[in-house]
Design a protein around this motif. Sequence first.
Motif, PDB file in Angstrom:
ATOM      1  N   SER A   1      18.645   9.403   5.681  1.00  0.00           N
ATOM      2  CA  SER A   1      19.584  10.526   5.730  1.00  0.00           C
ATOM      3  C   SER A   1      19.701  11.115   4.329  1.00  0.00           C
ATOM      4  CB  SER A   1      20.963  10.051   6.195  1.00  0.00           C
ATOM      5  OG  SER A   1      20.896   9.543   7.493  1.00  0.00           O
ATOM      6  N   LEU A   2      20.197  12.334   4.267  1.00  0.00           N
ATOM      7  CA  LEU A   2      20.404  13.007   2.990  1.00  0.00           C
ATOM      8  C   LEU A   2      21.866  13.386   2.859  1.00  0.00           C
ATOM      9  CD1 LEU A   2      19.400  14.406   0.384  1.00  0.00           C
ATOM     10  CD2 LEU A   2      18.895  16.422   1.785  1.00  0.00           C
TER      11      LEU A   2
ATOM     12  N   ILE B   1      13.595  18.175  -0.741  1.00  0.00           N
ATOM     13  CA  ILE B   1      14.102  16.890  -0.259  1.00  0.00           C
ATOM     14  C   ILE B   1      14.447  16.978   1.226  1.00  0.00           C
ATOM     15  CG2 ILE B   1      16.484  17.293  -1.046  1.00  0.00           C
ATOM     16  CD1 ILE B   1      14.639  13.916  -0.889  1.00  0.00           C
ATOM     17  N   GLU B   2      14.933  18.138   1.663  1.00  0.00           N
ATOM     18  CA  GLU B   2      15.218  18.321   3.087  1.00  0.00           C
ATOM     19  C   GLU B   2      13.940  18.189   3.919  1.00  0.00           C
ATOM     20  OE1 GLU B   2      17.382  21.973   3.611  1.00  0.00           O
ATOM     21  OE2 GLU B   2      19.002  21.292   2.289  1.00  0.00           O
ATOM     22  N   LYS B   3      12.845  18.707   3.416  1.00  0.00           N
ATOM     23  CA  LYS B   3      11.555  18.600   4.108  1.00  0.00           C
ATOM     24  C   LYS B   3      11.156  17.135   4.257  1.00  0.00           C
ATOM     25  CE  LYS B   3       6.707  19.888   3.713  1.00  0.00           C
ATOM     26  NZ  LYS B   3       5.713  20.664   3.010  1.00  0.00           N
ATOM     27  N   VAL B   4      11.301  16.355   3.196  1.00  0.00           N
ATOM     28  CA  VAL B   4      10.931  14.943   3.229  1.00  0.00           C
ATOM     29  C   VAL B   4      11.838  14.171   4.186  1.00  0.00           C
ATOM     30  CG1 VAL B   4      10.726  12.832   1.859  1.00  0.00           C
ATOM     31  CG2 VAL B   4       9.907  15.010   0.933  1.00  0.00           C
ATOM     32  N   VAL B   5      13.114  14.484   4.200  1.00  0.00           N
ATOM     33  CA  VAL B   5      14.042  13.832   5.131  1.00  0.00           C
ATOM     34  C   VAL B   5      13.659  14.163   6.568  1.00  0.00           C
ATOM     35  CG1 VAL B   5      16.449  13.811   5.950  1.00  0.00           C
ATOM     36  CG2 VAL B   5      15.946  13.618   3.509  1.00  0.00           C
ATOM     37  N   GLU B   6      13.296  15.412   6.824  1.00  0.00           N
ATOM     38  CA  GLU B   6      12.846  15.813   8.166  1.00  0.00           C
ATOM     39  C   GLU B   6      11.602  15.037   8.580  1.00  0.00           C
ATOM     40  OE1 GLU B   6      13.823  18.046  10.762  1.00  0.00           O
ATOM     41  OE2 GLU B   6      15.701  17.702   9.694  1.00  0.00           O
TER      42      GLU B   6
ATOM     43  N   LYS C   1       6.872  10.020  -2.084  1.00  0.00           N
ATOM     44  CA  LYS C   1       6.604   8.640  -2.514  1.00  0.00           C
ATOM     45  C   LYS C   1       7.904   7.899  -2.822  1.00  0.00           C
ATOM     46  CE  LYS C   1       2.079   9.654  -4.475  1.00  0.00           C
ATOM     47  NZ  LYS C   1       1.316   9.847  -5.718  1.00  0.00           N
ATOM     48  N   PHE C   2       8.824   8.598  -3.463  1.00  0.00           N
ATOM     49  CA  PHE C   2      10.130   8.036  -3.820  1.00  0.00           C
ATOM     50  C   PHE C   2      10.866   7.561  -2.562  1.00  0.00           C
ATOM     51  CE2 PHE C   2      14.707   9.162  -4.620  1.00  0.00           C
ATOM     52  CZ  PHE C   2      14.974   8.222  -5.602  1.00  0.00           C
ATOM     53  N   VAL C   3      10.898   8.386  -1.548  1.00  0.00           N
ATOM     54  CA  VAL C   3      11.589   8.054  -0.299  1.00  0.00           C
ATOM     55  C   VAL C   3      10.817   6.997   0.478  1.00  0.00           C
ATOM     56  CG1 VAL C   3      12.348   8.954   1.941  1.00  0.00           C
ATOM     57  CG2 VAL C   3      12.808  10.260  -0.143  1.00  0.00           C
ATOM     58  N   LYS C   4       9.525   7.182   0.602  1.00  0.00           N
ATOM     59  CA  LYS C   4       8.697   6.275   1.406  1.00  0.00           C
ATOM     60  C   LYS C   4       8.774   4.848   0.908  1.00  0.00           C
ATOM     61  CE  LYS C   4       4.218   5.885   3.581  1.00  0.00           C
ATOM     62  NZ  LYS C   4       2.941   6.485   3.842  1.00  0.00           N
TER      63      LYS C   4
END
Length: 136
Positions: free
Chosen positions: A82-83, A70-75, A129-132
Amino acid sequence: MLRNIAKLNITRAIISSAQRNVSTSSRLFDIFKVQDEKDFEERVLKSKNVVVVDFMATWCNPCKMLGPRIEKVVEENKGKVSLAKVDIDELTDLSLEYGVQAVPVLAIIKDGKVQKQLIGLQDVDVIRKFVKSSIE
């Protein structure tokens, strides 16, 4: 001789720790640990950005595996999301309030409201996909 080796090992450990802290300092504003319910309200519920809340526990192996993903996706989405990490053992009432019955749970919060949740360990593509879908 042994004292010098011990001092050298301690020095290396300090330098290594400092380097890790420096390398992650650029992420401090996008990724944070929630300290208490007031902190959650200020930094998550009142945020102008989308916030992914990672309900986790330090003893949870799937949580440990999900964290870097999840940190990778936030980056990848720097500035758009934000996370917030919530340790369920430290903030039990908050976890119960959001219906967390097992960990890990990712919740997207936008405009102070939960938009959707993802339960369990997920692949990076699923998290992406969830974040996007929440920031478009």
